[in-house]
Design an enzyme around this catalytic site. Structure first.
Site, short mmCIF file in Angstrom:
data_model
loop_
_atom_site.label_atom_id
_atom_site.label_comp_id
_atom_site.label_asym_id
_atom_site.label_seq_id
_atom_site.Cartn_x
_atom_site.Cartn_y
_atom_site.Cartn_z
N GLU A 257 0.85 -1.20 0.00
CA GLU A 257 0.00 0.00 0.00
C GLU A 257 0.89 1.25 0.00
O GLU A 257 0.76 2.13 0.86
CB GLU A 257 -0.99 -0.03 1.17
CG GLU A 257 -1.96 -1.19 1.04
CD GLU A 257 -3.21 -1.13 1.92
OE1 GLU A 257 -3.28 -0.28 2.83
OE2 GLU A 257 -4.13 -1.95 1.67
N GLU B 198 -4.64 -8.98 -0.61
CA GLU B 198 -5.46 -8.73 0.59
C GLU B 198 -6.91 -8.67 0.15
O GLU B 198 -7.26 -7.86 -0.73
CB GLU B 198 -5.07 -7.42 1.28
CG GLU B 198 -3.78 -7.49 2.03
CD GLU B 198 -3.45 -6.24 2.85
OE1 GLU B 198 -4.40 -5.57 3.34
OE2 GLU B 198 -2.26 -5.93 2.96
O1 AHR Z 1 -5.08 -6.36 6.67
C1 AHR Z 1 -5.07 -5.22 7.45
C2 AHR Z 1 -4.47 -4.01 6.73
O2 AHR Z 1 -5.26 -3.66 5.64
C3 AHR Z 1 -3.11 -4.21 6.12
O3 AHR Z 1 -2.08 -4.05 7.04
C4 AHR Z 1 -3.05 -3.13 5.09
O4 AHR Z 1 -2.23 -3.48 4.01
C5 AHR Z 1 -4.51 -2.94 4.70
O5 AHR Z 1 -4.88 -1.61 4.74
#
Ligand code: AHR
Length: 519
Positions: free
Chosen positions: A195, A317
């Site tokens: 991110e 994710e």
């Molecule tokens: O999964 C939780 C968080 O979500 C992670 O650390 C981040 O990459 C995303 O915003």
């Protein structure tokens, strides 16, 4: 963490109901020559230093009273082994861009402590580091996926980490050997930041693309190890990020990531994990299915710069994100997991199966005690979540040839939190695949009240036997709780029969079924 999205005023007006009792037809293209493989890595996991995912969830340390193998909890190891986890991403997440790997090697007593600024300000003692992670991957038989620190680290630091892990000889290999590991580990997947548009450095895509190219030069292939370099990609609907990265760096990357959460808003409230209405249930399922459009859009941009589809889109994710459980530590993202989460898991996996040409990895967030987990732990106790059971029943799809489907069924219109245009939620979703002559069909009926009769023509297949498993519960809010019998668990399914070349399936309301067809 993402910036707050527009908080929609219309929290879920009533979903338009589908017509009464359903029937659906699912035709499967039984193509024996299909070469489209569902990459096992679609079933990847994610373990971040966040809340009790690592400490308490996976790792209790060798001196714990909780039964463990070299510090890893036995109950969790046993449960995860049954999922045949192909790949595990670590150490974050946002944590990755503040993590300095040298703090997590060597004698534990000498490891410095740090504040986990992203996640509740908890003090991290670095007792779980590189050796503990790679050894865990060996115990689980999965590929490690390392997420490197680009936000607050240096090129030298990440380059040396790769050398420490993968080189046979040299200064970093000598240090590794001194710390007890002679042979290098195998490292394929290397994420260059996480991110980077947000918690990973708040960068602009042009700047990050240059950085990615620079890191790529110094993260080297040692002694036969080949890195698969993954650029930190977009979140959700940020198509410009993908456009700029592909334009400036496609030739240097093997993969680019995408994050997509089933979350109502990035500010509070997100809604309870276990106390919700039917409208909120349907909203979540329609929202999770929107990932199909989002993937298509990112993939179309990728096609412009990478028409041969060499670069993979890695959804590293995904999953549901609800309010933290009352009484849990703020910032630890501990949430329960209901039948609704199971539905989100099944529907999302069905979508990933449709993009075998581009989506070659997905990592649900996260493996234990954080967001949409496989397992939840409390001291010595562990529960398997409804999502765990979806991963278990879908395991036969890993590495199988996907069989394209055409589904005709009712659908409902569900209000969206981001537009006045409602989303369409089909009542039945499905996916099918074939491996070693065995066909696996997974079906979901999202309707909370009505069963659905699904007809699948199978005449050409000469099916000898059909068996099945079902995941359902008396209530959409059902979940598995500590010290209680499981409310959501897998059961044998006997509702599928073959008559005159048609497989008739009585798909109960709110159910997920996997059928195994032996020819
Ligand atoms: O999964 C939780 C968080 O979500 C992670 O650390 C981040 O990459 C995303 O915003």
């Amino acid at each position: 963490m993402k910036k707050a999205l527009l908080a929609a005023a219309i929290f879920l007006a009533a979903a338009t109901s589908a017509s009464a009792k359903g029937s659906a037809s699912v035709s499967v293209e039984w193509n024996p020559f299909s070469t489209d493989t569902i990459m096992p890595e679609i079933y990847g996991q994610f373990a971040e230093h966040l809340g009790t995912c690592i400490y308490g969830g996976l790792w209790v340390g060798p001196d714990s009273d909780i039964p463990n193998t070299d510090g890893y909890r036995n109950d969790v190891l046993d449960a995860l082994r049954q999922l045949h986890i192909p790949v595990m991403r670590w150490p974050g997440g946002c944590f990755a861009d503040e993590y300095h790997w040298m703090d997590g090697i060597g004698p534990k007593a000498g490891r410095p402590r740090m504040v986990n600024n992203n996640w509740g300000g908890t003090v991290e003692d670095n007792s779980f580091g590189t050796h503990e992670f790679f050894n865990l991957c060996e115990l689980l038989g999965c590929e490690p996926y390392l997420s490197g620190n680009v936000g607050s680290g240096t090129v030298e630091e990440l380059a040396k980490w790769v050398e420490y892990i993968t080189a046979e000889d040299g200064p970093m290999a000598t240090l590794r050997k001194k710390n007890g590991r002679q042979k290098p580990w195998h490292l394929k997947y290397l994420g260059v930041g996480n991110e980077s548009w947000g918690c990973g450095g708040d960068m602009l895509p042009e700047y990050y693309a240059d950085l990615f190219r620079r890191y790529g030069v110094y993260c080297r292939n040692y002694d036969g190890n080949r890195l698969f370099k993954i650029a930190s990609g977009a979140s959700d609907y940020d198509y410009r990020w993908t456009e700029v990265l592909m334009k400036k760096a496609a030739s240097k990357m093997d993969g680019i990531s995408l994050h997509y959460y089933t979350v109502f808003s990035w500010s509070e409230p997100k809604g309870s994990a276990i106390d919700f209405t039917a409208d909120q249930y349907y909203w979540a399922l329609a929202k999770c299915l929107e990932i199909e459009k989002v993937i298509k859009h990112h993939a179309t941009i990728m096609d412009v710069y990478d028409p041969s589809k060499r670069v993979a889109l890695m959804v590293d994710e995904w999953g549901t994100w609800w309010d933290e459980e009352p009484g849990s530590i703020k910032g630890h993202l501990y949430q329960q997991n209901s039948m609704r989460d199971a539905m989100v898991a099944a529907l999302s996996l069905n979508v990933f199966h449709k993009f075998t040409d581009r989506v070659r990895m997905a990592n649900i967030a996260q493996v234990a005690n954080v967001l949409q987990s496989m397992v939840l732990t409390k001291g010595p106790e562990m529960v398997l979540t409804p999502t765990y059971y979806v991963f278990k029943m879908y395991a036969p799809h890993q590495g199988a040839r996907v069989l394209p489907l055409d589904i005709k069924c009712d659908s409902r219109q569900v209000p969206s939190e981001r537009s006045s245009k409602p989303r369409t939620l089909p009542t039945v979703s499905a996916t099918a695949s074939e491996k070693d002559g065995v066909i696996t069909i997974s079906l979901t009926n999202v309707d909370l009240k009505e069963a659905c009769e699904v007809n699948i023509p199978v005449e050409s297949l000469k099916v000898k036997s059909v068996s099945g498993e079902i995941l359902t519960a008396p209530d959409m809010t059902a979940y598995n709780d500590f010290g209680k019998p499981e409310a959501v668990t897998l059961k044998p399914f006997n509702g599928a029969k073959t008559t005159s070349g048609t497989l008739k399936v009585d798909l109960p309301a709110m159910s997920i079924v996997t059928l195994t067809l032996q020819k």
